[in-house]
Structures are given as C-alpha cells and as structure tokens.
Design a protein around this motif. Structure first.
Motif, PDB file in Angstrom:
ATOM      1  N   ARG A 263       0.831  -1.230  -0.057  1.00  0.00           N
ATOM      2  CA  ARG A 263       0.093  -0.192  -0.146  1.00  0.00           C
ATOM      3  C   ARG A 263       0.886   1.133  -0.012  1.00  0.00           C
ATOM      4  NH1 ARG A 263      -5.436   0.957   2.118  1.00  0.00           N
ATOM      5  NH2 ARG A 263      -5.680   3.225   2.715  1.00  0.00           N
TER       6      ARG A 263
ATOM      7  N   ALA B 256       2.044   4.903   0.658  1.00  0.00           N
ATOM      8  CA  ALA B 256       1.607   5.853   1.874  1.00  0.00           C
ATOM      9  C   ALA B 256       0.796   7.053   1.414  1.00  0.00           C
ATOM     10  CB  ALA B 256       2.935   6.210   2.434  1.00  0.00           C
ATOM     11  N   SER B 257       0.064   7.718   2.140  1.00  0.00           N
ATOM     12  CA  SER B 257      -0.879   8.788   1.610  1.00  0.00           C
ATOM     13  C   SER B 257      -0.131   9.978   1.622  1.00  0.00           C
ATOM     14  CB  SER B 257      -1.884   8.949   2.466  1.00  0.00           C
ATOM     15  OG  SER B 257      -2.833  10.136   2.356  1.00  0.00           O
TER      16      SER B 257
ATOM     17  N   ARG C 144       2.812  11.026   0.378  1.00  0.00           N
ATOM     18  CA  ARG C 144       4.241  10.452   0.875  1.00  0.00           C
ATOM     19  C   ARG C 144       5.012  10.143  -0.359  1.00  0.00           C
ATOM     20  NH1 ARG C 144       2.397  12.713   4.615  1.00  0.00           N
ATOM     21  NH2 ARG C 144       2.623  12.085   6.964  1.00  0.00           N
TER      22      ARG C 144
ATOM     23  N   LEU D 225       7.490   4.873  -0.904  1.00  0.00           N
ATOM     24  CA  LEU D 225       7.312   4.259   0.508  1.00  0.00           C
ATOM     25  C   LEU D 225       5.973   3.404   0.530  1.00  0.00           C
ATOM     26  CD1 LEU D 225       8.122   4.525   3.344  1.00  0.00           C
ATOM     27  CD2 LEU D 225       6.676   6.475   3.900  1.00  0.00           C
ATOM     28  N   ARG D 226       6.210   2.309   0.872  1.00  0.00           N
ATOM     29  CA  ARG D 226       5.156   1.252   0.666  1.00  0.00           C
ATOM     30  C   ARG D 226       4.783   0.422   2.025  1.00  0.00           C
ATOM     31  NH1 ARG D 226       4.479   3.509  -3.338  1.00  0.00           N
ATOM     32  NH2 ARG D 226       4.049   2.866  -5.422  1.00  0.00           N
ATOM     33  N   TYR D 227       3.870  -0.025   2.404  1.00  0.00           N
ATOM     34  CA  TYR D 227       3.459  -0.763   3.578  1.00  0.00           C
ATOM     35  C   TYR D 227       2.648  -2.006   3.268  1.00  0.00           C
ATOM     36  CZ  TYR D 227       4.607   3.600   6.119  1.00  0.00           C
ATOM     37  OH  TYR D 227       5.403   4.452   6.687  1.00  0.00           O
TER      38      TYR D 227
ATOM     39  N   GLN E  46       0.308  -4.713   3.204  1.00  0.00           N
ATOM     40  CA  GLN E  46      -1.267  -4.656   3.667  1.00  0.00           C
ATOM     41  C   GLN E  46      -1.890  -6.025   3.131  1.00  0.00           C
ATOM     42  OE1 GLN E  46      -3.795  -1.597   2.599  1.00  0.00           O
ATOM     43  NE2 GLN E  46      -5.648  -2.973   2.417  1.00  0.00           N
TER      44      GLN E  46
ATOM     45  N   VAL F 244       5.011  -2.297  10.995  1.00  0.00           N
ATOM     46  CA  VAL F 244       4.644  -0.743  10.951  1.00  0.00           C
ATOM     47  C   VAL F 244       5.765  -0.135  11.870  1.00  0.00           C
ATOM     48  CG1 VAL F 244       2.228  -1.391  10.337  1.00  0.00           C
ATOM     49  CG2 VAL F 244       3.099  -1.082  12.916  1.00  0.00           C
TER      50      VAL F 244
ATOM     51  N   ARG G 272       3.317   8.030  10.996  1.00  0.00           N
ATOM     52  CA  ARG G 272       3.435   6.793  10.236  1.00  0.00           C
ATOM     53  C   ARG G 272       1.804   6.411  10.287  1.00  0.00           C
ATOM     54  NH1 ARG G 272       7.266   3.114  12.774  1.00  0.00           N
ATOM     55  NH2 ARG G 272       8.416   4.969  12.166  1.00  0.00           N
TER      56      ARG G 272
ATOM     57  N   ALA H 122       0.288   8.159   7.625  1.00  0.00           N
ATOM     58  CA  ALA H 122       0.582   7.928   6.415  1.00  0.00           C
ATOM     59  C   ALA H 122       0.099   6.785   5.897  1.00  0.00           C
ATOM     60  CB  ALA H 122       2.049   7.870   6.229  1.00  0.00           C
ATOM     61  N   ILE H 123      -0.333   5.839   6.726  1.00  0.00           N
ATOM     62  CA  ILE H 123      -0.708   4.444   6.292  1.00  0.00           C
ATOM     63  C   ILE H 123      -2.024   4.706   5.936  1.00  0.00           C
ATOM     64  CG2 ILE H 123      -1.107   2.057   6.862  1.00  0.00           C
ATOM     65  CD1 ILE H 123       1.459   2.131   8.645  1.00  0.00           C
TER      66      ILE H 123
END
Length: 547
Positions: free
Chosen positions: A306, A308-309, A311, A315-317, A319, A334, A389, A392-393
């Motif tokens: 996902r 990041a909003s 950002r 940058l990825r998270y 999910q 996280v 953070r 951002a997520i």
C-alpha cells in the motif's frame, strides 16, 4: 513547531481524564498487568528499603520492631531466591498465580502491622505488592481461561495448558478456585464441581506435615465434600447432594461447609442464579486464534504493497485485507523493535487499571482486565513519529488538537495484560448518552471513526483479537497492526466491528492503539458515491489524498 503544539489541549486532556481516570484503592492493582507482577519480584529489595524509611519517619515503637523482623525474614528469602527464574515462570498462569499469592500472604501480614493509611508514601509503596483482591482476581482468571479455551481443571492443576507446561497447583489452590467459582451462576457451579473433584483427587494423594504452612495446608475432606454437596444442590441434583452429605457428616458434622449443606437440604431455599451468557462465537474464535479468511472465496481480499498517503512514491506498507464489510486490514512491520521498547519502557511505571464507561461513569469491570497509560505526541519523538506513520498508512488525520477544542486523534494508548487478561466484546465508539457524560468537547468532535491497533509483543498462547460478527480472529504478531473503521462511509455505526480481546493464556501481551475521530477527519475520509458504498470503494481515492 509552535509552543501551543507542545502541550495537549485543555479540552482533550479533560476528555481523557473523564474517560480513563478512576480510583482503584480497594481493588487489586497487580494481577491485571504481567509487568507489575514481574516488577514486584525484581524490585522487592528496593521497595523494602523504601518501606524501612517510611516506618522510621512514622516513629519507632512496636511497629518498627515488627517491621524489622519482617524485613530480616524477607531479605533472607530474597538472597536465596532465583529472581529471573521466578520472573520467567510468571508467563505461565500457575507460576503467575503462585507468585501473586505468595506476595499477597506475606505483605497482608505487613499491612496489618503498618496500616498503610497512616502515610501516603507508605500506601504508595505497599500498593506495589499484591493484595488479597489480586489473588481473588487471579482465581477468577482461571475460570475465564477454562471457559474460553475449554480447558480441563485437571490439566490446569497439573500445569498443562495445551502443551505449555508449568508448576502444578496445590489442593489448597484448587479448593480456593472452586470457592471463587461458587455463587456466580448456574454454569459456574459446574466449574466449581469440576475443581472440587480435582481437589478430592489431590487430597487422596497428599498428606500434610506438622511443619507445613497452615495457609498452604490442604482443606479437610469434609470441607470439600460439603462444598461439593452445595454445588450439587444448586444444580438441583438433590439425591447426589444428599449422598455427599451423608459421607461428609460422618467425617466432621461441625465443619462449616457441612453445616451449610445440611441447612440447604433442610430448608431447601430456591437457588438464585446471576445472569450468565456464554458467547460461543467469541469462544470459538478465541480457540482458533487465527482466522484471516472467510469461509467463501472473495477475490477482493488480497495482499498488496500500500502506498503511503501524500508521501514519497517509493514508500510502501505491507497490507493484507481481511474483510471488506466491515473494513478490516492488517499491516506488517509498521514499527521496529527499538521503537516498541522505547514505548513500553516509557509507560511501565505509569500503568493504571483500565476501566469501562458505565451508566454511573467510569468504573473497574471484570469485562476488562488490563493496565494502560496514554502517551501524547509531545512526550516522545518516537510517539510523534508513530502518529505520523499511522496517518501516512491510513490517510487519516491523527493530530491531537489545534484550537483547544477540536482534535482528530487521541493520544497513543499503551496496554499491558496480566493473568487471563482480556476485554469482552465491545465497540470503540460512544453512544450519545456516553458522549453527553464526557462533555461538550466529545459532542463537538463527533465519534471515533477508526482504530489502529499495534501489537508490541508476540504472545505464546491466547490474546487474539476477534470480530464475532465478521467471523475473523487475529493472533498477535510483534510490530503488526490491525486497522478497522468503526463507522461506515455514510457515518453509520458498523456493528460488525464489535470486537473482543481474548484472554492471555501463556506469555505477555503489550499493545498500542490510536483512535481517530470524525470531526478532525471531515476532509480526509471522503463520503461514498452511494449510500451503501464501502470503505474499499473510496480507498483508492484516500490513498492519493483525494477528498
């Protein structure tokens, strides 16, 4: 950063005080936090030195003489104690219970000598040690673990919790657990009966010695039989109760339990049962520990990186979407171990008993057994960074205040659970009645829109978060976050997000969570294009910051 942003707003501070403060002077303060139990063992020598100073300040006399005897005895015991080995055993229910019980019995004697109410400092230092209320709470925790995970009393007494082995319980322990279970409900009499049968088995294999501590001595068989007969009587098994009475009266017809059983059989009072409900769905999910996918295949439930909003694009998270309606997702890695250690070390000595909001205000409730503390962003750069953070997520605003009235997010809540620590099924949102109790500030800020829950530790067994209406169960994984929306895009409460924190069976559980509110997210969480739009329908717009 402005000077105003360095401190929480008066409005938010007031709401936090109303929501989470509570006087706990008469209830157990130790058993609901595994850290407090471990700290009690590790810091006993230091705390005894502090108590010595308190007693000297109160003057000499008989009190000082008695304390000096106690001081010498405990210091001698501390020198022989393998502290870290004892601390390690606290992760097991039986080891934790034995530790709480041992400290309670020792320091209850000291409470009688010193009278903690005579000095504020003395009271604070004595509060570090377990009391009889902690022992009672720990016994109730055994019943909770037994109910939720369908454990056999015999296995628990032997220290076997689904393969996790620990010290056995004594016949005195099993008898006391049976007594605690009595009088709660019709269902609990069955549990009491099971523990009493275990006690009778242990009695047939154990013998007391004259040198044995009277407080650890096994109960007389007549007492166990008398209590067993009373449990059978309340289960309306009249003939069985009479048969047990005939056996007990031959052993000791003056035993208080035998006399009480005789009274029951003679007067035949109508049994009174407290309301008791078994949430079979929650219990089933807690036992499964992990159920991340539905029974039927849904192609929308998938893993993704996902962005990041608002950002940098790289940058990825990680999910994993668990449910579309309600919207529930997992985010992996996280935070780092170092960040988690900073957070837990910051709050360890500030933990207080968690409460629930009732009709008459905040109060301690067996439906929620844990300890907590709130951290504001200004208190630690690590906390502020985690808040950023989360924003951002999720794409949500997490600011704690900006005009001394309105806010988008609450401080970071840190929780630690103790023996059988749990939180019964609940919603994170407030009803209109509850918001009126919290005051105008809560009313002006709407309601909790979403929850971001971070697991700060792994848990050996138990401690899952379950959603009974969504049929999902998530086991704690260190540095993983569980995220859900309590309100639909339309603003309607999503009842399917009601959730429970399953009892911790073995291990230690630490979590942190951030609640976001509607007012501060008016222009960050967009409305759906249709009345029945789901969060997934608008998610792609939020990722790009399109409101």
């Amino acid at each position: 950063m402005t000077e105003r942003s360095l401190v929480p707003s008066l409005a938010l501070s007031t709401v936090m005080l109303l929501v989470f403060s509570c006087t706990v002077s008469v209830l157990g303060k130790v058993y609901t936090s595994s850290y407090k139990v471990m700290n009690m063992v590790r810091q006993e020598e230091t705390l005894l030195q502090d108590l010595h100073v308190d007693v000297l300040e109160l003057g000499g006399g008989e009190r000082l003489v008695e304390f000096s005897k106690f001081f010498v005895e405990r210091m001698s015991l501390i020198e022989k104690r393998e502290v870290e080995k004892e601390v390690e055993m606290i992760s097991h229910p039986n080891g934790c219970y034995k530790c709480i019980k041992e400290f309670s019995e020792a320091y209850n004697k000291l409470r009688e000598i010193l009278d903690p109410s005579s000095s504020e400092s003395l009271r604070e230092h004595m509060d570090f040690f377990a009391s009889e209320e902690d022992v009672k709470g720990a016994r109730r925790s055994f019943i909770r673990l037994q109910d939720v995970y369908r454990l056999r009393a015999a296995d628990m007494a032997n220290g076997n919790y689904t393969g996790f082995l620990g010290p056995p319980l004594s016949c005195k322990d099993t008898y006391d657990i049976a007594r605690t279970s009595m009088g709660e409900s019709r269902y609990s009499f069955l549990r009491s009966l099971e523990w009493l049968n275990v006690t009778l088995d242990l009695l047939s294999n154990e013998s007391s010695s004259p040198e044995e501590d009277p407080q650890e001595r096994c109960p007389h068989e007549s007492s166990v039989l008398g209590l067993k007969g009373r449990a059978l009587f309340r289960l309306k098994r009249w003939e069985d109760a009479k048969e047990v009475y005939d056996k007990a009266v031959k052993q000791d017809n003056t035993d208080p339990e035998v006399v009480a059983l005789e009274k029951d059989l003679t007067e035949k009072p109508k049994p009174f049962y407290r309301p008791y409900s078994i949430d079979t769905k929650v219990y089933s999910l807690c036992s499964q520990e992990s159920k991340l996918t539905p029974d039927e295949f849904d192609p929308r439930l998938r893993c993704m990186y996902r962005p990041a909003s608002l950002r940098p694009p790289y940058l990825r998270y990680k999910q994993e979407l668990l449910s579309v309606s309600p919207y529930v997702a997992l985010f992996y890695d996280v935070m780092s171990d170092v960040e988690g250690d900073v957070i837990t070390s910051t709050v360890k000595d500030k933990l207080i008993r968690a409460t629930t909001l009732q009709k008459k205000g905040r109060s301690i409730d067996e439906a929620r057994t844990s300890d907590l503390h709130f951290l504001y962003d200004f208190e630690s750069p690590a906390v502020a960074k985690i808040g950023q953070r989360i924003s951002a997520i999720t794409g949500l605003n997490t600011e704690q205040e900006w005009d001394n009235v309105h806010y988008a997010g609450e401080p970071l809540q840190i929780l630690n659970y103790g023996l059988g620590g749990h939180y019964a099924t609940h919603t994170d949102t407030f009803s209109e009645e509850q918001k009126h109790k919290l005051g105008a500030t809560a009313l002006e800020n709407g309601n909790r829109i979403a929850t971001f829950l971070i697991y700060l530790s792994d848990v050996d067994k138990g401690g899952a978060t379950v959603f009974p209406f969504a049929d999902r169960a998530v086991s704690p994984v260190k540095n993983m976050a569980l995220f859900w929306y309590s309100l639909e895009p339309s603003g309607k409460l999503d009842k399917a997000t009601d959730h429970s924190g399953c009892p911790v069976m073995v291990g230690h559980k630490w979590v942190a969570n951030k609640w976001m509110w509607t007012y501060g997210n008016t222009f960050t969480r967009r409305c759906g294009l249709t009345k029945d739009a789901t969060q997934l329908d608008i998610d792609r717009y939020m990722i790009h910051g399109w409101t």
